[in-house]
Design a protein around this motif. Structure first.
Motif, PDB file in Angstrom:
ATOM      1  N   PHE A 276      -1.762   8.902   5.267  1.00 39.56           N
ATOM      2  CA  PHE A 276      -0.622   9.787   5.470  1.00 39.56           C
ATOM      3  C   PHE A 276       0.209   9.288   6.647  1.00 39.56           C
ATOM      4  N   ILE A 277       1.456   9.737   6.704  1.00 42.05           N
ATOM      5  CA  ILE A 277       2.330   9.407   7.824  1.00 42.05           C
ATOM      6  C   ILE A 277       2.949  10.686   8.360  1.00 42.05           C
ATOM      7  N   MET A 278       3.257  10.699   9.625  1.00 40.65           N
ATOM      8  CA  MET A 278       3.950  11.809  10.274  1.00 40.65           C
ATOM      9  C   MET A 278       3.289  13.165  10.006  1.00 40.65           C
ATOM     10  N   GLU A 279       1.966  13.167   9.956  1.00 41.40           N
ATOM     11  CA  GLU A 279       1.176  14.394   9.816  1.00 41.40           C
ATOM     12  C   GLU A 279       1.588  15.236   8.608  1.00 41.40           C
TER      13      GLU A 279
ATOM     14  N   ASN B 288       0.826  -1.214   0.000  1.00 40.09           N
ATOM     15  CA  ASN B 288       0.000   0.000   0.000  1.00 40.09           C
ATOM     16  C   ASN B 288       0.866   1.272   0.000  1.00 40.09           C
ATOM     17  N   VAL B 289       1.873   1.311  -0.846  1.00 41.17           N
ATOM     18  CA  VAL B 289       2.824   2.413  -1.045  1.00 41.17           C
ATOM     19  C   VAL B 289       3.561   2.823   0.233  1.00 41.17           C
ATOM     20  N   SER B 290       3.576   1.955   1.234  1.00 44.87           N
ATOM     21  CA  SER B 290       4.117   2.350   2.543  1.00 44.87           C
ATOM     22  C   SER B 290       5.612   2.653   2.500  1.00 44.87           C
ATOM     23  N   ASN B 291       6.412   1.804   1.845  1.00 44.68           N
ATOM     24  CA  ASN B 291       7.851   2.063   1.847  1.00 44.68           C
ATOM     25  C   ASN B 291       8.192   3.289   1.014  1.00 44.68           C
TER      26      ASN B 291
END
Length: 341
Positions: free
Chosen positions: A256-259, A78-81
Motif C-alpha cells: 500500500f501507499i500513503m496509508e 509491481n503495479v506501482s505507477n
C-alpha cells in the motif's frame, strides 16, 4: 528483468530523495514533495511517450512489442505507477495536495485519460455519492445488495462498476437527486473522455486506440472494482453504517501507499492528510467491539479469500471468528435504506 526493475526502483528512489527539496513551493505539505515527480512523469513524460508510439505506429506499423512495453511502463513495476495515479487522483479530489489547484486538477482531467479512468469518477460520484451515501442502496457502487462471498456475485458487481465508471449511473443519480449541475458536468466529463478516444482512433487507428487507450479502461476498472468490493464487503446486521465495520482496515498492509489501507479512517475523515490515518485509527479502534480489521495482507489476497469463501484464512488473518465473518459477508439490505446518522 527483476534485477533491471529493482535498479529502476532504486533510481526512482534516489531521484525522489535528491530532488524533492526543489518542490517545497509546490506542495502544501512537505511530506508530499515527492508527488511532483508523479505529476511530471504521468502528466508530461507519459503523454509524450504515447505520442511517440502513435508516430511509430503511423510510420512503421502496429507493434505488439511496443504495446507490451507501453503497458509495463503505464502500470509500473509491481503495479506501482497504477497505484500512484489512482491514489493521487483520489487524494486530490478530497483535499488540496498542491498549492496551485490546477495541478490538483491535472490528475482528474488529464492524467486519467492515459490510465483508464474516466474524468469525473472521483470529482463527482466519489465525493457526492459514495462518501455521502456510504455503501447504502443509494450509493451507485454499493455492494450491500450482493452476498459478497461469491465469484458470480463479484462478476455481477463488475457490471455495476462499469456502468458507474462510464458515468451513466452517476449522471442518473444526480438527475434523480435534482442536482442538475453535477449531472451535466458528469455527462460532459464522459463526452470529453470519449472524444479523446475517438480522436485517437481517427488519427492513429482503431487497433492502436483499443490497445493503448481502451484496454487500460478495462484493466484498471476491473482491478478497482475488486478493491472497492473488498473495502466494503463486511457489513454488520443492525449496524450497517458503522464505519469501523463497513469499511475494511488492513494493519501492516502489503504494497500500500500513503496509508490507503486505513479505509475506515478515510470514510470517517475523508479530507485529512494521509500521514494522520494511522493515528486516527489508533484513536477510534476501541470504539467498536469487533471492527473489520485484517493484518499483514495485500488487498488482492483479501479479495481472493472473500470471493472464494476461504473463511479459515480470513479468520486466521484477523481477530474475527469464522461465524461473524460469514454473517458480515452475507448480510444484505435489498429493500431497506440505511438509517441516517
Amino acid at each position: 528483468l527483476d534485477v533491471k526493475i529493482f535498479r529502476l526502483q532504486q533510481l526512482v528512489s534516489y531521484l525522489n530523495e535528491n530532488v524533492k527539496f526543489w518542490f517545497h513551493r509546490i506542495t502544501i505539505h512537505p511530506e508530499d514533495e515527492f508527488m511532483v515527480n508523479v505529476v511530471i512523469y504521468n502528466g508530461f513524460v507519459f503523454p509524450l511517450y504515447l505520442c511517440y508510439e502513435a508516430w511509430y505506429t503511423l510510420n512503421h506499423g502496429f507493434s505488439w512489442k511496443h504495446v507490451l512495453l507501453y503497458q509495463v511502463l503505464r502500470f509500473g513495476p509491481n503495479v506501482s505507477n497504477f497505484a500512484w495515479v489512482n491514489a493521487l487522483t483520489h487524494k486530490c479530489c478530497h483535499s488540496r495536495v498542491f498549492k496551485t489547484k490546477s495541478i490538483d486538477n491535472i490528475f482528474e482531467y488529464w492524467i486519467t485519460l492515459f490510465h483508464g479512468i474516466v474524468p469525473g469518477n472521483y470529482a463527482f460520484q466519489h465525493i457526492y455519492n459514495h462518501h455521502k451515501d456510504d455503501n447504502s442502496l443509494k450509493d451507485v457502487i454499493t455492494v450491500i445488495d450482493f452476498q459478497r462471498d461469491s465469484v458470480l456475485n463479484f462478476i455481477g458487481y463488475v457490471y455495476r462498476w462499469f456502468v458507474y465508471t462510464l458515468n451513466v449511473s452517476t449522471a442518473l443519480y444526480f438527475f434523480n437527486e435534482k442536482q442538475y449541475s453535477r449531472c451535466w458536468k458528469t455527462i460532459l466529463c464522459s463526452l470529453y473522455y470519449f472524444s479523446f478516444i475517438a480522436l485517437v482512433a481517427y488519427v492513429v487507428g482503431p487497433l492502436f486506440c483499443f490497445m493503448y487507450i481502451f484496454y487500460p479502461l478495462l484493466q484498471v476498472n476491473l482491478i478497482i472494482a475488486a478493491v472497492n468490493y473488498t473495502w466494503h464487503a463486511f457489513v454488520q446486521k443492525d449496524d450497517e453504517q458503522n464505519k469501523l465495520i463497513n469499511s475494511t482496515t488492513i494493519v501492516n498492509g502489503q504494497y500500500f501507499i500513503m496509508e490507503e489501507e486505513y479505509h475506515s479512517v478515510h470514510h470517517m475523515y475523508a479530507g485529512i492528510h494521509w500521514t494522520n490515518h494511522k493515528a486516527m485509527y489508533e484513536k477510534h479502534k476501541l470504539e467498536c467491539k469487533i471492527p473489520t480489521v485484517f493484518y499483514d495482507l495485500n488487498i488482492f489476497e483479501l479479495w481472493g479469500m472473500i470471493i472464494f469463501r476461504n473463511y479459515d484464512e480470513l479468520a486466521k488473518n484477523s481477530k474475527i471468528n469464522k461465524e461473524v465473518i460469514i454473517q458480515r459477508l452475507r448480510h444484505t439490505m435489498d429493500h431497506i435504506e440505511y438509517k441516517k446518522d
